[in-house]
Design an enzyme around this catalytic site. Structure first.
Site, PDB file in Angstrom:
ATOM      1  N   LYS A 127       0.863  -1.183   0.000  1.00 45.84           N
ATOM      2  CA  LYS A 127       0.000   0.000   0.000  1.00 45.84           C
ATOM      3  C   LYS A 127       0.892   1.224   0.000  1.00 45.84           C
ATOM      4  CE  LYS A 127      -4.417   0.921   0.042  1.00 45.84           C
ATOM      5  NZ  LYS A 127      -5.530   0.058  -0.420  1.00 45.84           N
ATOM      6  N   ASP A 167      -7.132   4.233  -4.412  1.00 39.83           N
ATOM      7  CA  ASP A 167      -7.799   4.032  -3.119  1.00 39.83           C
ATOM      8  C   ASP A 167      -8.448   5.394  -2.830  1.00 39.83           C
ATOM      9  OD1 ASP A 167      -7.864   1.914  -0.722  1.00 39.83           O
ATOM     10  OD2 ASP A 167      -7.638   3.867   0.205  1.00 39.83           O
TER      11      ASP A 167
HETATM   12  P1  NDP Z   1     -13.117   7.612  -2.704  1.00 40.13           P
HETATM   13  O1  NDP Z   1     -12.067   8.617  -2.496  1.00 40.13           O
HETATM   14  O2  NDP Z   1     -13.669   7.414  -4.074  1.00 40.13           O
HETATM   15  O3  NDP Z   1     -14.359   7.883  -1.741  1.00 40.13           O
HETATM   16  C1  NDP Z   1     -14.189   7.905  -0.360  1.00 40.13           C
HETATM   17  C2  NDP Z   1     -15.517   8.226   0.295  1.00 40.13           C
HETATM   18  O4  NDP Z   1     -15.389   7.998   1.692  1.00 40.13           O
HETATM   19  C3  NDP Z   1     -15.912   9.684   0.135  1.00 40.13           C
HETATM   20  O5  NDP Z   1     -17.301   9.793   0.119  1.00 40.13           O
HETATM   21  C4  NDP Z   1     -15.308  10.330   1.374  1.00 40.13           C
HETATM   22  O6  NDP Z   1     -15.960  11.502   1.792  1.00 40.13           O
HETATM   23  C5  NDP Z   1     -15.505   9.242   2.409  1.00 40.13           C
HETATM   24  N1  NDP Z   1     -14.417   9.348   3.412  1.00 40.13           N
HETATM   25  C6  NDP Z   1     -13.088   9.223   3.192  1.00 40.13           C
HETATM   26  N2  NDP Z   1     -12.384   9.422   4.318  1.00 40.13           N
HETATM   27  C7  NDP Z   1     -13.283   9.688   5.259  1.00 40.13           C
HETATM   28  C8  NDP Z   1     -13.187   9.988   6.639  1.00 40.13           C
HETATM   29  N3  NDP Z   1     -11.976  10.034   7.268  1.00 40.13           N
HETATM   30  N4  NDP Z   1     -14.350  10.193   7.321  1.00 40.13           N
HETATM   31  C9  NDP Z   1     -15.562  10.124   6.676  1.00 40.13           C
HETATM   32  N5  NDP Z   1     -15.694   9.850   5.369  1.00 40.13           N
HETATM   33  C10 NDP Z   1     -14.599   9.643   4.679  1.00 40.13           C
HETATM   34  O7  NDP Z   1     -12.508   6.241  -2.145  1.00 40.13           O
HETATM   35  P2  NDP Z   1     -12.979   4.730  -2.428  1.00 40.13           P
HETATM   36  O8  NDP Z   1     -14.444   4.672  -2.654  1.00 40.13           O
HETATM   37  O9  NDP Z   1     -12.064   4.163  -3.443  1.00 40.13           O
HETATM   38  O10 NDP Z   1     -12.608   4.028  -1.026  1.00 40.13           O
HETATM   39  C11 NDP Z   1     -13.555   3.857   0.016  1.00 40.13           C
HETATM   40  C12 NDP Z   1     -13.095   2.744   0.936  1.00 40.13           C
HETATM   41  O11 NDP Z   1     -13.001   1.522   0.187  1.00 40.13           O
HETATM   42  C13 NDP Z   1     -11.709   2.920   1.581  1.00 40.13           C
HETATM   43  O12 NDP Z   1     -11.722   2.332   2.846  1.00 40.13           O
HETATM   44  C14 NDP Z   1     -10.802   2.112   0.650  1.00 40.13           C
HETATM   45  O13 NDP Z   1      -9.633   1.702   1.320  1.00 40.13           O
HETATM   46  C15 NDP Z   1     -11.710   0.946   0.351  1.00 40.13           C
HETATM   47  N6  NDP Z   1     -11.397   0.159  -0.849  1.00 40.13           N
HETATM   48  C16 NDP Z   1     -11.269   0.754  -2.063  1.00 40.13           C
HETATM   49  C17 NDP Z   1     -11.012  -0.014  -3.179  1.00 40.13           C
HETATM   50  C18 NDP Z   1     -10.954   0.569  -4.542  1.00 40.13           C
HETATM   51  O14 NDP Z   1     -10.779  -0.198  -5.490  1.00 40.13           O
HETATM   52  N7  NDP Z   1     -11.089   1.864  -4.721  1.00 40.13           N
HETATM   53  C19 NDP Z   1     -10.813  -1.469  -3.081  1.00 40.13           C
HETATM   54  C20 NDP Z   1     -11.037  -2.007  -1.754  1.00 40.13           C
HETATM   55  C21 NDP Z   1     -11.299  -1.194  -0.694  1.00 40.13           C
HETATM   56  P3  NDP Z   1     -15.234  12.928   1.547  1.00 40.13           P
HETATM   57  O15 NDP Z   1     -15.373  13.192   0.089  1.00 40.13           O
HETATM   58  O16 NDP Z   1     -16.013  13.865   2.414  1.00 40.13           O
HETATM   59  O17 NDP Z   1     -13.815  12.774   1.995  1.00 40.13           O
HETATM   60  O1  2IT Z   2      -7.846  -1.757  -0.839  1.00 38.06           O
HETATM   61  C1  2IT Z   2      -7.783  -2.223  -1.984  1.00 38.06           C
HETATM   62  O2  2IT Z   2      -7.875  -3.431  -2.216  1.00 38.06           O
HETATM   63  C2  2IT Z   2      -7.599  -1.281  -3.104  1.00 38.06           C
HETATM   64  N1  2IT Z   2      -7.559  -0.067  -2.889  1.00 38.06           N
HETATM   65  C3  2IT Z   2      -7.417  -1.801  -4.505  1.00 38.06           C
HETATM   66  C4  2IT Z   2      -5.989  -2.198  -4.745  1.00 38.06           C
HETATM   67  C5  2IT Z   2      -5.655  -2.582  -6.156  1.00 38.06           C
HETATM   68  O3  2IT Z   2      -4.463  -2.818  -6.381  1.00 38.06           O
HETATM   69  O4  2IT Z   2      -6.519  -2.663  -7.024  1.00 38.06           O
END
Ligand code: NDP
Ligand code: 2IT
Length: 447
Positions: A127, A167
């Site tokens: 990461k 992420d």
């Molecule tokens: P984005 O940046 O697209 O969206 C994040 C969302 O979560 C936003 O709505 C944001 O609100 C909110 N958020 C982020 N930080 C905080 C915080 N500290 N408190 C409250 N709300 C928060 O990210 P993703 O959708 O990609 O990621 C969301 C989650 O999914 C994370 O935990 C990530 O690690 C996990 N994840 C992502 C993957 C991927 O492929 N993208 C794969 C597997 C897991 P705001 O805009 O107000 O910050």
């Molecule tokens: O938390 C996760 O699994 C991710 N943000 C996706 C990682 C990836 O390499 O696609």
């Protein structure tokens, strides 16, 4: 913990990595599952496999200097923790968020080792990221930041070495700038060095949707083993980013009703079900805050600033924002309001107290490292397409994702049963993921 050797390992991790609270939490959760494994496989303890897994293979911390639109000099910190390469090249996302520090990146990297192992794909765990906040910066500023970040990071990457993706705060725009700078410095069109790329330049169909879709497939399977389905269920999805949007999309396709989503400022409640086209327009196209959804909707959708989304009654909860967003009290509220399933799109969104509440109440609880593995699994499918200079159809890629998710669910479910804890996906995921990595590490000798 059942085994005092595990307690000692945990104490050593805390001492060696002071003030990395989230990393300690992630390690504790895995070690709490491993007692029965050491009882069956004492040689793994003798060869210190667990101590080795808790120590990253390499940690890179670097300065990122860039200039904002006013010409002022800005300084951020960049990270890449290459945690474990037993099963394949380092693989895992980059997070750009002001809360990022080493403890966050290490918890995410540690989780990624086991998640990636569960996918059955040949990928190790890593990461990275930065305390840079893309919110409130122009496209030009984001580009200059990404270029400076990649100018250091590129030397540590490669399609057989380390393959980042997105992420929080890193989506298609950032991956574009990062790939452009990598290509420029490396002087090679190395498609497989990053995933989550645009469809016109080496990206895979379904990668954007994959984490959310995959989490819903996992939820669907958890309900199926309880002779239930998602159809007609009232759901709450936290967040309004990449994972939340495509979680909502697939829930709706399967006949569920999603009544709320959120961002870090508040939530929107829409009794008739979230209007996904409007949500995508507000979040993906215009990059606005979630209150704009309620403003534009005009037809009963309500914005609640600083509201707690877990107080909304629902049958299925899918936390898809960030770590530790459901505490013990939120979990108790969800249970009291009739929640029967919790499935995590985010990484470690439930605190240890919250997990205990769900398990005691016999809620179907799908932990992030199993339930949200569809994102990284589809990244591995993107790497496959890049390696074979091919691109697959949406239908074929989604079918591959669905099969991988069903297989992860089956593995976790069966492993939990084998170890005497039927329905305990935490135990099943941690043991199954650990054994795959441990067996490979053991075969390699003392490295
Ligand atoms: P984005 O940046 O697209 O969206 C994040 C969302 O979560 C936003 O709505 C944001 O609100 C909110 N958020 C982020 N930080 C905080 C915080 N500290 N408190 C409250 N709300 C928060 O990210 P993703 O959708 O990609 O990621 C969301 C989650 O999914 C994370 O935990 C990530 O690690 C996990 N994840 C992502 C993957 C991927 O492929 N993208 C794969 C597997 C897991 P705001 O805009 O107000 O910050
Ligand atoms: O938390 C996760 O699994 C991710 N943000 C996706 C990682 C990836 O390499 O696609």
């Amino acid at each position: 913990m059942i085994d005092e050797r595990l307690e000692q390992i945990y104490q050593d991790v805390v001492q060696r990595n002071p003030a990395e609270r989230e990393f300690h939490q992630a390690v504790r959760e895995v070690l709490d599952s491993l007692g029965p494994v050491l009882a069956k496989r004492p040689e793994l303890a003798e060869r210190k496999i667990i101590e080795r897994i808790c120590e990253p293979e390499r940690q890179i911390i670097f300065r990122v200097v860039w200039q904002d639109d006013c010409g002022a000099v800005r300084v951020n910190r960049g990270f890449r923790v290459q945690f474990n390469s037993a099963l394949g090249p380092y693989k895992g996302g980059l997070r750009f968020h002001p809360s990022v520090y080493l403890g966050i990146i290490k918890f995410l990297g540690f989780e990624q080792i086991f998640k990636n192992a569960l996918t059955g794909m040949p990928i190790g765990g890593a990461k990275g990221g930065s305390d840079f906040d893309p919110k409130g910066h122009s496209d030009d500023e984001v580009m200059r930041f990404c270029q400076s970040f990649m100018t250091e990071l590129y030397r540590h990457l490669g399609e057989y070495r380390d393959v980042p993706a997105g992420d929080i705060g890193v989506g298609g725009r950032e991956i574009g700038y990062l790939f452009g700078q990598y290509k420029r410095i490396a002087n090679e069109y190395e498609s497989g060095v990053l995933t989550g790329k645009g469809l016109g330049w080496g990206g895979s169909l379904v990668r954007k949707e994959a984490t959310g879709y995959g989490a819903v497939f996992f939820a669907d399977d958890m309900l199926k083993v309880r002779n239930d389905t998602l159809e007609g269920k009232t759901c709450v999805v936290s967040g309004a980013g990449n994972v939340a949007i495509y979680t909502i999309e697939k829930l709706q396709q399967l006949g569920a009703k999603v009544v709320a989503c959120s961002d870090s400022n508040g939530y929107v409640y829409d009794e008739c079900g979230i209007d996904l086209d409007l949500l995508k327009q507000v979040k993906e196209v215009e990059r606005l805050r979630i209150d704009a959804y309620a403003e534009r909707h005009g037809n009963g959708a309500r914005y609640v600033p600083a509201g707690n989304i877990w107080e909304i009654p629902c049958q299925v909860a899918m936390p898809s924002a960030t770590q530790n967003e459901i505490n013990g009290r939120d979990a108790a509220t969800l249970v009291k309001n009739g929640c029967i399933a919790v499935c995590e799109g985010a990484n470690m969104p439930t605190t240890p107290e919250g997990i205990r509440v769900f398990q005691d109440a016999k809620v179907a609880y799908g932990l992030g490292k199993a339930a949200n593995a569809g994102g990284v699994a589809t990244s591995a499918l993107e790497m496959q397409q890049n390696a074979s200079r091919d691109s697959w159809t949406f239908e074929y890629t989604e079918a591959r994702l669905a099969t991988i998710m069903r297989e992860i669910h089956r593995t976790c479910y069966e492993t939990a049963g084998e170890y005497g804890a039927p329905g305990n996906y935490v135990l099943g995921a941690n043991i199954a993921g650990f054994l795959r990595v441990a067996d490979a590490m053991d075969a390699f000798g003392l490295v």
